[in-house]
Design a protein around this motif. Structure first.
Motif, PDB file in Angstrom:
ATOM      1  N   CYS A  23       5.029 -41.147 116.431  1.00 56.75           N
ATOM      2  CA  CYS A  23       4.305 -41.844 115.248  1.00 56.75           C
ATOM      3  C   CYS A  23       2.869 -41.124 114.852  1.00 56.75           C
ATOM      4  CB  CYS A  23       4.454 -43.362 115.306  1.00 56.75           C
ATOM      5  SG  CYS A  23       4.445 -44.113 113.576  1.00 56.75           S
ATOM      6  N   HIS A  24       2.181 -41.099 115.857  1.00 53.80           N
ATOM      7  CA  HIS A  24       1.010 -40.406 115.910  1.00 53.80           C
ATOM      8  C   HIS A  24       1.255 -39.027 115.647  1.00 53.80           C
ATOM      9  CE1 HIS A  24      -2.338 -37.940 118.134  1.00 53.80           C
ATOM     10  NE2 HIS A  24      -2.914 -38.727 117.314  1.00 53.80           N
ATOM     11  N   CYS A  27       2.671 -38.750 111.755  1.00 57.91           N
ATOM     12  CA  CYS A  27       1.544 -39.156 110.541  1.00 57.91           C
ATOM     13  C   CYS A  27       0.590 -37.860 110.596  1.00 57.91           C
ATOM     14  CB  CYS A  27       0.917 -40.393 111.175  1.00 57.91           C
ATOM     15  SG  CYS A  27       1.658 -41.806 110.802  1.00 57.91           S
ATOM     16  N   LEU A  28       0.054 -37.311 111.498  1.00 58.29           N
ATOM     17  CA  LEU A  28      -0.573 -35.985 111.557  1.00 58.29           C
ATOM     18  C   LEU A  28       0.119 -35.019 110.517  1.00 58.29           C
ATOM     19  CD1 LEU A  28      -2.499 -35.808 114.879  1.00 58.29           C
ATOM     20  CD2 LEU A  28      -3.332 -36.799 112.663  1.00 58.29           C
ATOM     21  N   ALA A  54      -1.953 -43.024 112.390  1.00 58.32           N
ATOM     22  CA  ALA A  54      -2.079 -41.974 113.558  1.00 58.32           C
ATOM     23  C   ALA A  54      -2.925 -42.514 114.721  1.00 58.32           C
ATOM     24  CB  ALA A  54      -2.600 -40.725 113.115  1.00 58.32           C
ATOM     25  N   ASP A  55      -4.371 -42.988 114.167  1.00 56.20           N
ATOM     26  CA  ASP A  55      -5.512 -43.542 115.077  1.00 56.20           C
ATOM     27  C   ASP A  55      -4.895 -44.776 115.928  1.00 56.20           C
ATOM     28  OD1 ASP A  55      -7.008 -41.495 114.393  1.00 56.20           O
ATOM     29  OD2 ASP A  55      -8.265 -42.554 113.095  1.00 56.20           O
ATOM     30  N   CYS A  57      -2.241 -45.783 116.442  1.00 54.04           N
ATOM     31  CA  CYS A  57      -0.681 -45.437 117.588  1.00 54.04           C
ATOM     32  C   CYS A  57      -1.090 -44.496 118.734  1.00 54.04           C
ATOM     33  CB  CYS A  57       0.224 -44.388 116.580  1.00 54.04           C
ATOM     34  SG  CYS A  57       1.274 -45.191 115.509  1.00 54.04           S
ATOM     35  N   CYS A  82       1.652 -49.662 111.053  1.00 56.97           N
ATOM     36  CA  CYS A  82       2.815 -49.023 110.891  1.00 56.97           C
ATOM     37  C   CYS A  82       3.718 -49.542 109.918  1.00 56.97           C
ATOM     38  CB  CYS A  82       3.636 -48.932 112.355  1.00 56.97           C
ATOM     39  SG  CYS A  82       2.929 -47.987 113.534  1.00 56.97           S
ATOM     40  N   CYS A 101       8.717 -39.860 108.181  1.00 58.92           N
ATOM     41  CA  CYS A 101       7.545 -40.526 108.619  1.00 58.92           C
ATOM     42  C   CYS A 101       7.883 -42.197 108.684  1.00 58.92           C
ATOM     43  CB  CYS A 101       6.468 -40.007 107.730  1.00 58.92           C
ATOM     44  SG  CYS A 101       4.905 -40.588 108.577  1.00 58.92           S
ATOM     45  N   CYS A 105       7.664 -44.646 111.660  1.00 62.36           N
ATOM     46  CA  CYS A 105       6.564 -45.736 111.371  1.00 62.36           C
ATOM     47  C   CYS A 105       7.164 -47.208 111.702  1.00 62.36           C
ATOM     48  CB  CYS A 105       5.972 -45.620 110.109  1.00 62.36           C
ATOM     49  SG  CYS A 105       4.559 -44.222 110.048  1.00 62.36           S
TER      50      CYS A 105
END
Length: 119
Positions: A23-24, A27-28, A54-55, A57, A82, A101, A105
């Motif tokens: 997920c991180h 997201c990025l 992202a952070d 996760c 998420c 995404c 999430c």
């Protein structure tokens, strides 16, 4: 403190770590996609939510990897962020990247919610 390897952790936690790491990453990648696409995709609130997702996760995965006793608190927060990120991505309409995404999430939210409840 005893060192825990993947073999020592419950399978559900290992799955949750994998979901958080994925997920991180997505997201990025999706932030880059959205900034390139512009318009509503590049709205500051949307970018900020994906960045925060992202952070959290990454932080959630790290806490579980460390065997931190507070991982349940972080997982609970991660699940909520998420969920919000998934809904936000889905609101962008019929877009394969946004749907991917949102799906990841949502999967991460489910596993993190289970981790938070299990504690």
């Amino acid at each position: 403190m005893t060192h825990h390897s993947a073999a020592d952790r419950p399978q559900a936690m290992n799955d949750c770590i994998d979901n958080c790491v994925q997920c991180h990453a997505i997201c990025l990648e999706t932030i880059n996609y959205c900034l390139t696409k512009g318009g509503a995709h590049a709205a500051p609130e949307h970018i900020s939510l994906m960045a925060t997702c992202a952070d959290i996760c990454a932080t959630s995965a790290d806490a579980m990897l460390r065997g931190s006793s507070v991982h349940n608190v972080i997982c609970g927060a991660c699940a909520e962020i998420c969920r919000q990120c998934a809904a936000d991505c889905e609101s962008m309409g019929d877009d394969a990247q946004m749907k991917r995404c949102a799906d990841i999430c949502r999967r991460c939210a489910e596993s993190c919610a289970a981790m938070a409840a299990a504690a």
